[in-house]
Design a protein around this motif. Structure first.
Motif, PDB file in Angstrom:
ATOM      1  N   GLU A  55       0.808  -1.273  -0.114  1.00  0.00           N
ATOM      2  CA  GLU A  55      -0.077   0.063  -0.046  1.00  0.00           C
ATOM      3  C   GLU A  55       1.021   1.319   0.088  1.00  0.00           C
ATOM      4  OE1 GLU A  55      -3.122  -0.098  -0.179  1.00  0.00           O
ATOM      5  OE2 GLU A  55      -2.909  -2.407  -0.403  1.00  0.00           O
ATOM      6  N   MET A  56       0.230   2.271  -0.990  1.00  0.00           N
ATOM      7  CA  MET A  56       1.141   3.449  -0.694  1.00  0.00           C
ATOM      8  C   MET A  56       0.297   4.817  -0.435  1.00  0.00           C
ATOM      9  SD  MET A  56       1.200   6.423  -2.706  1.00  0.00           S
ATOM     10  CE  MET A  56       0.306   6.122  -4.151  1.00  0.00           C
ATOM     11  N   LEU A  57       0.903   5.500   0.200  1.00  0.00           N
ATOM     12  CA  LEU A  57      -0.073   6.696   0.732  1.00  0.00           C
ATOM     13  C   LEU A  57       1.019   8.077   0.337  1.00  0.00           C
ATOM     14  CD1 LEU A  57      -1.808   7.617   3.804  1.00  0.00           C
ATOM     15  CD2 LEU A  57      -0.054   9.348   3.237  1.00  0.00           C
ATOM     16  N   ILE A  58       0.425   9.148  -0.276  1.00  0.00           N
ATOM     17  CA  ILE A  58       0.903  10.450  -0.788  1.00  0.00           C
ATOM     18  C   ILE A  58       0.245  11.458  -0.011  1.00  0.00           C
ATOM     19  CG2 ILE A  58       0.041  10.533  -3.054  1.00  0.00           C
ATOM     20  CD1 ILE A  58       3.567  11.747  -1.934  1.00  0.00           C
ATOM     21  N   ALA A  59       0.599  12.273   0.998  1.00  0.00           N
ATOM     22  CA  ALA A  59      -0.053  13.349   1.533  1.00  0.00           C
ATOM     23  C   ALA A  59       0.650  14.697   1.344  1.00  0.00           C
ATOM     24  CB  ALA A  59      -0.143  12.934   3.015  1.00  0.00           C
ATOM     25  N   GLY A  63       4.361  13.714   3.223  1.00  0.00           N
ATOM     26  CA  GLY A  63       5.126  12.874   2.546  1.00  0.00           C
ATOM     27  C   GLY A  63       4.682  11.650   1.845  1.00  0.00           C
ATOM     28  N   LEU A  64       5.577  10.591   1.854  1.00  0.00           N
ATOM     29  CA  LEU A  64       5.420   9.477   1.230  1.00  0.00           C
ATOM     30  C   LEU A  64       5.387   8.426   2.026  1.00  0.00           C
ATOM     31  CD1 LEU A  64       4.541   7.720  -1.394  1.00  0.00           C
ATOM     32  CD2 LEU A  64       7.239   7.783  -1.914  1.00  0.00           C
ATOM     33  N   LEU A  65       4.541   7.392   1.941  1.00  0.00           N
ATOM     34  CA  LEU A  65       4.677   6.357   2.839  1.00  0.00           C
ATOM     35  C   LEU A  65       4.361   5.030   1.891  1.00  0.00           C
ATOM     36  CD1 LEU A  65       2.185   6.507   5.991  1.00  0.00           C
ATOM     37  CD2 LEU A  65       4.795   6.425   5.856  1.00  0.00           C
ATOM     38  N   MET A  74       8.191  -3.952   4.254  1.00  0.00           N
ATOM     39  CA  MET A  74       9.350  -3.143   4.477  1.00  0.00           C
ATOM     40  C   MET A  74       8.630  -1.911   4.316  1.00  0.00           C
ATOM     41  SD  MET A  74      12.003  -1.878   1.480  1.00  0.00           S
ATOM     42  CE  MET A  74      10.584  -1.102   0.421  1.00  0.00           C
ATOM     43  N   LEU A  75       8.922  -1.167   5.320  1.00  0.00           N
ATOM     44  CA  LEU A  75       7.987   0.303   5.189  1.00  0.00           C
ATOM     45  C   LEU A  75       9.127   1.541   4.766  1.00  0.00           C
ATOM     46  CD1 LEU A  75       5.616   1.954   6.182  1.00  0.00           C
ATOM     47  CD2 LEU A  75       6.800   1.944   8.483  1.00  0.00           C
ATOM     48  N   LEU A  76       8.746   2.192   4.017  1.00  0.00           N
ATOM     49  CA  LEU A  76       9.299   3.449   3.695  1.00  0.00           C
ATOM     50  C   LEU A  76       8.738   4.718   3.950  1.00  0.00           C
ATOM     51  CD1 LEU A  76      12.156   4.554   2.105  1.00  0.00           C
ATOM     52  CD2 LEU A  76      10.828   4.338   0.205  1.00  0.00           C
ATOM     53  N   MET A  77       9.299   5.689   4.556  1.00  0.00           N
ATOM     54  CA  MET A  77       8.741   6.942   4.720  1.00  0.00           C
ATOM     55  C   MET A  77       9.754   7.792   4.366  1.00  0.00           C
ATOM     56  SD  MET A  77       8.585  10.017   6.655  1.00  0.00           S
ATOM     57  CE  MET A  77       9.855   9.813   7.801  1.00  0.00           C
ATOM     58  N   LEU A  78       9.246   8.864   3.521  1.00  0.00           N
ATOM     59  CA  LEU A  78       9.927   9.955   3.061  1.00  0.00           C
ATOM     60  C   LEU A  78       9.257  11.272   3.180  1.00  0.00           C
ATOM     61  CD1 LEU A  78      12.260  10.794   1.135  1.00  0.00           C
ATOM     62  CD2 LEU A  78      10.831  10.417  -0.558  1.00  0.00           C
ATOM     63  N   ASN A  79       9.788  12.178   3.601  1.00  0.00           N
ATOM     64  CA  ASN A  79       9.450  13.584   3.765  1.00  0.00           C
ATOM     65  C   ASN A  79      10.491  14.559   3.278  1.00  0.00           C
ATOM     66  OD1 ASN A  79      11.100  13.796   6.231  1.00  0.00           O
ATOM     67  ND2 ASN A  79       9.370  13.852   7.691  1.00  0.00           N
ATOM     68  N   ASP A  80      10.334  16.055   3.727  1.00  0.00           N
ATOM     69  CA  ASP A  80      11.307  16.985   3.222  1.00  0.00           C
ATOM     70  C   ASP A  80      12.640  16.745   3.947  1.00  0.00           C
ATOM     71  OD1 ASP A  80       9.716  17.890   1.210  1.00  0.00           O
ATOM     72  OD2 ASP A  80       9.022  19.458   2.577  1.00  0.00           O
ATOM     73  N   ASN A 107      15.314   9.926  -3.401  1.00  0.00           N
ATOM     74  CA  ASN A 107      14.184   9.555  -2.831  1.00  0.00           C
ATOM     75  C   ASN A 107      13.329  10.954  -2.975  1.00  0.00           C
ATOM     76  OD1 ASN A 107      13.961   6.810  -1.686  1.00  0.00           O
ATOM     77  ND2 ASN A 107      15.957   7.313  -1.491  1.00  0.00           N
ATOM     78  N   HIS A 108      13.881  11.815  -2.950  1.00  0.00           N
ATOM     79  CA  HIS A 108      13.234  13.192  -2.794  1.00  0.00           C
ATOM     80  C   HIS A 108      12.516  13.441  -4.235  1.00  0.00           C
ATOM     81  CE1 HIS A 108      12.268  17.291  -1.782  1.00  0.00           C
ATOM     82  NE2 HIS A 108      12.682  17.763  -2.950  1.00  0.00           N
ATOM     83  N   LEU A 109      13.267  12.895  -5.380  1.00  0.00           N
ATOM     84  CA  LEU A 109      12.612  12.802  -6.709  1.00  0.00           C
ATOM     85  C   LEU A 109      11.599  11.936  -6.859  1.00  0.00           C
ATOM     86  CD1 LEU A 109      12.943  13.518  -9.797  1.00  0.00           C
ATOM     87  CD2 LEU A 109      14.348  11.406  -9.915  1.00  0.00           C
ATOM     88  N   LEU A 110      11.375  10.961  -6.160  1.00  0.00           N
ATOM     89  CA  LEU A 110      10.310   9.890  -6.032  1.00  0.00           C
ATOM     90  C   LEU A 110       8.991  10.715  -5.607  1.00  0.00           C
ATOM     91  CD1 LEU A 110       9.415   6.943  -6.675  1.00  0.00           C
ATOM     92  CD2 LEU A 110      10.061   6.321  -4.225  1.00  0.00           C
TER      93      LEU A 110
END
Length: 201
Positions: A55-59, A63-65, A74-80, A107-110
């Motif tokens: 599952e993906m979440l973009i908020a 950021g992005l989960l 595998m959990l990936l969290m990306l913010n600024d 990952n910022h590009l993603l």
């Protein structure tokens, strides 16, 4: 994203072409999008592709989960400011622009891809936006900056009201295909669990 009225769907073939500004506006109007993803990675040296899903979440403003369920959690969290990755219940790894600038840039590009961030895309890619049948669009990004142009030959995005496909073609001839489905705009705020994941260190 506001639902299109029926009349807009009926006259879609005569509607003017979608521009990058309009594409970014579509995604900006979707403060939180949740979707199911299926990822297929095809590597020339391997007989079978590698498949994963989750599952993906973009908020916007958060950021992005990226919550992979199979073949392993595998959990990936990306913010600024940081990227946090946790694999199979192990202690999380934290990546910032200071300790791994190239990985953080990628990952910022993603995140920029999911948001159709025009400024970031124009700084890093040659852009070719094509309109398909009805409201479908296809966006080809050819890297023009290092290290992206040393890694990727092209990145292809496609969709309609939502981003539906991502294809990453690297310079080694390998390919990653991501398909997004079951898009959901509700709930319109983060759940308690989602808030906790974004605040994790």
């Amino acid at each position: 994203m506001k639902c299109w009225p029926l009349i807009c769907l009926l006259i879609a073939p005569w509607v003017h072409a979608v521009t990058l500004d309009e594409l970014q506006q579509r995604f900006t109007e979707q403060p939180i999008v949740r979707a199911h993803f299926e990822q297929t990675r095809t590597i020339k040296t391997m007989p079978q592709p590698l498949r994963s899903q989750g599952e993906m979440l973009i908020a916007r403003n958060h950021g992005l989960l990226w919550d992979q369920k199979t073949p392993f959690p595998m959990l990936l969290m990306l913010n600024d400011t940081r990227m946090v990755q946790q694999v199979n219940g192990q202690p999380p790894q934290v990546i910032t622009a200071d300790n791994n600038p190239q990985m953080f840039q990628f990952n910022h590009l993603l995140r920029a891809l999911f948001e159709a961030d025009r400024k970031v895309l124009e700084e890093n890619f040659r852009i070719d936006l094509q309109n398909r049948d009805n409201a479908h669009w296809a966006l080809r990004l050819t890297p023009i900056t290092s290290p992206l142009n040393k890694i990727f030959a092209s990145i292809d995005l496609g969709g309609d009201k939502f981003l539906e496909t991502i294809e990453l073609n690297d310079n080694q001839g390998d390919r990653t295909d991501i398909r997004l489905s079951q898009h959901r705009l509700t709930p319109v705020t983060l759940t308690h669990d989602e808030q906790q994941r974004f605040s994790a260190q």
